[in-house]
Structures are given as C-alpha cells and as structure tokens.
Scaffold this active site. Sequence first.
Site, PDB file in Angstrom:
ATOM      1  N   LYS A 199      22.405 -25.266  25.875  1.00 10.01           N
ATOM      2  CA  LYS A 199      22.403 -26.304  26.523  1.00 10.01           C
ATOM      3  C   LYS A 199      20.828 -26.921  26.372  1.00 10.01           C
ATOM      4  O   LYS A 199      20.077 -26.262  26.058  1.00 10.01           O
ATOM      5  CB  LYS A 199      22.391 -26.389  28.140  1.00 10.01           C
ATOM      6  CG  LYS A 199      22.687 -27.263  28.929  1.00 10.01           C
ATOM      7  CD  LYS A 199      24.320 -27.827  29.051  1.00 10.01           C
ATOM      8  CE  LYS A 199      24.531 -28.867  29.958  1.00 10.01           C
ATOM      9  NZ  LYS A 199      26.000 -29.057  30.246  1.00 10.01           N
TER      10      LYS A 199
HETATM   11  N1  GLU Z   1      28.397 -31.605  28.841  1.00  8.39           N
HETATM   12  C1  GLU Z   1      29.595 -31.247  28.787  1.00  8.39           C
HETATM   13  C2  GLU Z   1      29.722 -29.830  29.673  1.00  8.39           C
HETATM   14  O1  GLU Z   1      28.934 -29.503  30.194  1.00  8.39           O
HETATM   15  C3  GLU Z   1      30.344 -31.167  27.422  1.00  8.39           C
HETATM   16  C4  GLU Z   1      29.475 -30.255  26.527  1.00  8.39           C
HETATM   17  C5  GLU Z   1      30.032 -30.341  25.100  1.00  8.39           C
HETATM   18  O2  GLU Z   1      30.918 -30.879  24.791  1.00  8.39           O
HETATM   19  O3  GLU Z   1      29.331 -29.584  24.259  1.00  8.39           O
HETATM   20  O4  GLU Z   1      30.937 -29.309  29.428  1.00  8.39           O
END
Ligand code: GLU
Length: 424
Positions: free
Chosen positions: A114
């Site tokens: 993240k």
């Molecule tokens: N931000 C989204 C989540 O928290 C998608 C993450 C992604 O597709 O890598 O799941």
Amino acid sequence: MVTRQHETHHDEFNPWLRVASLIEQAGHILELDDGLIQRIVTPERILEVSIPVRRDNGKVDVFTGWRIQHDSSRGPGKGGIRFHQSVNVDEIAALSADMSVKCAVVNIPYGGAKGGVKVDPDTLSRDELERLTRRYAFAIAPMIGPDRDIPAPDINTDPQVMSWIMDTVSMLRGHSMPGVVTGKPLAIGGSFGHAGATSLGVTICTLGLLKQRGLSPEGQRVVIQGFGKVGGPLIKLLTDRGMKVVGLADIHGAIHVPTGIDAHRMSDHFGEAHTIIGYPGAEEVAPDAFFTIPSDIAIPAALGGVVDEKVASTMTASMMVEAANGPTTGEGASILAERGIPVVPDVLANAGGVVASYFEWAQDMQGFMWEHELFTKRLEKFMQEAFDSVWVRHQQLGLELRDTALVVGVERIAEATKLRGLFP
Ligand code: GLU
C-alpha cells in the site's frame, strides 16, 4: 517505523495494531508457530519519501509519502495509493497487511502492499497534483514494477493519477510499462470493468449474505456511507436487485430518503450540486446519526475507523458489509458480534477491486485485451467462490466472518511462506 503495542495509548484507534492483532489471532487459531506468525505480521519493506512540490505561485512545499510492501510470499505486492491529509505510516502498514490477506482470501497470486501521501488533494491545483504524483512515483520507482509491486487507485486517486505514475516509471525505465499500475484508462492498457468492480463485489457479498440468512433482496433497506468510487455505483447495483437505498452520506453531510434513492436522479443532482445534499425529497440527518437511520443493511464505503463503540451500539441495521477498508474498530466489532449483527469484512467484501486489478495486470502482461462480458463473468466467479469458501469455513469453525476470512487468508500466506522456506 510502525507503532508497537507498548508505544500506544489504549484509547487511540491505531489501525496497524488492530490488523496486526487480527493476523496474530488467526495464526494462533491455525496453531502456527510464533516465528512464522511474526514473519507474516511484520511488513517486509517500508519506504518513507519526501516529496518537494513546486506550487503554482513558485514556492516549494514538502509532503511525506510511503510505500509499504507487507508480504510477497504469494506474489508481487499489490495495493492502492491514497492521497489524504490523515495518511500516516501506521495506516499504510495496516492497509498493506489487509491487502496481503485480501489477495489470499480471493486467491489471486499477489502479496500485499500500500502507498499514500499525506496531503489534502483539494488544496492542490491540477498541475500541482500532477507534479506531486510524478515526484512520488519517481521516489517509489525503485520499489515498484509489474513483477515487484503494482499500485492502483485508492482514496482520492483515479485513472488520471495512475496514468501519470505509469508514464513517470515508463520514462525512467525507457520503455512503456502498462503493467506497473492498474486502474488505468482504457487507452493505455486499462481494462473494461475495472471501474465499478469493487461495487460489484460488494453487491455479490451482500446477496450472498442475504441468501445464507434466508432473506430476499427485495425491499431490503440499505444505508451507504460514501458516494465515491465504491459508494457511487452501488446505488444502481443494489436497486437493480430490488434493494432500497434509504440513506446516503458524503463529506458534506447525510440524507435519509425513506422511499429510496434513484441512481439516475442522484447522479443528475450530484452533477449539478457536487454533493448529495439537496437531493429532492431528502431529509438531512446529522452525520454522526447516519447509522441510526432505520435500515436492514449498513454499508460503510468511506474512511476507516468509523464504526466504533458508539456507532456499533446504535446501528439499526441487522447486517453490515464493509465496502471501505478498515471501517470497524476492535470495540465496534465486538459490539456488533455481541448484538448478533453479521459483518462481511473488508478483506472479502471489497476485494472486487483488486480482483479487477489482477485481470487488468494479466491482460497487460499478456498484451491481449479481454472483452467486457468475459471480465464480468470471471469477476463474479472469483467473488462468489471467495464468499462461499469463507462462508463454509465460518460454519465449520463457528467464528465471526471477519475472523474466518483472516484464518482463510493467513492459512494461504502461511502455506506459501512454508513452501518457500527461509532465505538464506
Ligand atoms: N485500493 C483497492 C483496495 O483497497 C484496490 C487495490 C488494487 O487494486 O491493487 O482493495
């Protein structure tokens, strides 16, 4: 460094400590040894970067950003990038761990990661936003790549931001690299179906929960907190299946519409007013009373930590589906459990987005685009299978859905970690 247990006061909500303890608890249920549990809990790599940005008036402001790779035993890191004034290292660490579990729960070949920048993007012009994004992308570039760590949109980031990241990394590496981020526009290697995929996954989990409880979707009253990428498309998806969205909240406030909100009318109204407030026939309610609107299903689809002790004790809904990441505090979760309110947890409920990202990345790697129908069919299948496997295990173990999902995810991460062994 992420906060450790002894460094915090009990009364402050720390999302990292919450996720770390949930993973540890799942490890104990699975009877994993302590060393393995610690390997799974601890983030593999934390990068903090400073991001100098030239403002339109010529001055320079410096922002702070992070990219955290939590676990790579099942594959490259995967997870979004958020731009928000509340971002900090503990939040990003928690969200990166959530991504490891989430990817394992839906059984896609990724680890968790993240990223985020502590900034209120509303205070930036479009040019400043582009400069901030590119400088952040440059700073984390050594860490990301299609077989290393693949960012995606999250709060306040969108396909345009992904395009700038893709371009910055492509320029640095000297060739076009569509697979370095997902959630891109179609014209540069994005995929049909990515937009709205999280909402479709939330819908599948909502229908799954209703079915398991012997209830029909017809007439179920839903309240949705958030009218962004996830909350927005949900109104149509749920009303198309017979449900009634009677409450909606955005950053400007909350509304109650007992007869149900119409998706098209809301989108017309929002297009003009830029807020949900003022929707024809709606009664405005205090944001902190939002979850007391009489309803059957509560869907938090905004920020983390909102369903705390107070909200959980006064919530009228008899089911909750977590479209946001980490919306429920530990105390909130215990109260919902005591009250017998089942909760489909974030790592399952909102996983449609990352499954869609996996499909987009697979198409980029293959250099072959799928048609929309195939994408949707596969997305539905992945989400249904994930829901069913968590549900079966939930019945076998007699645990809450959240703890069960954690067990399913951690078990898969542990299997991969054990198979790969310990280097060196
Ligand atoms: N931000 C989204 C989540 O928290 C998608 C993450 C992604 O597709 O890598 O799941």
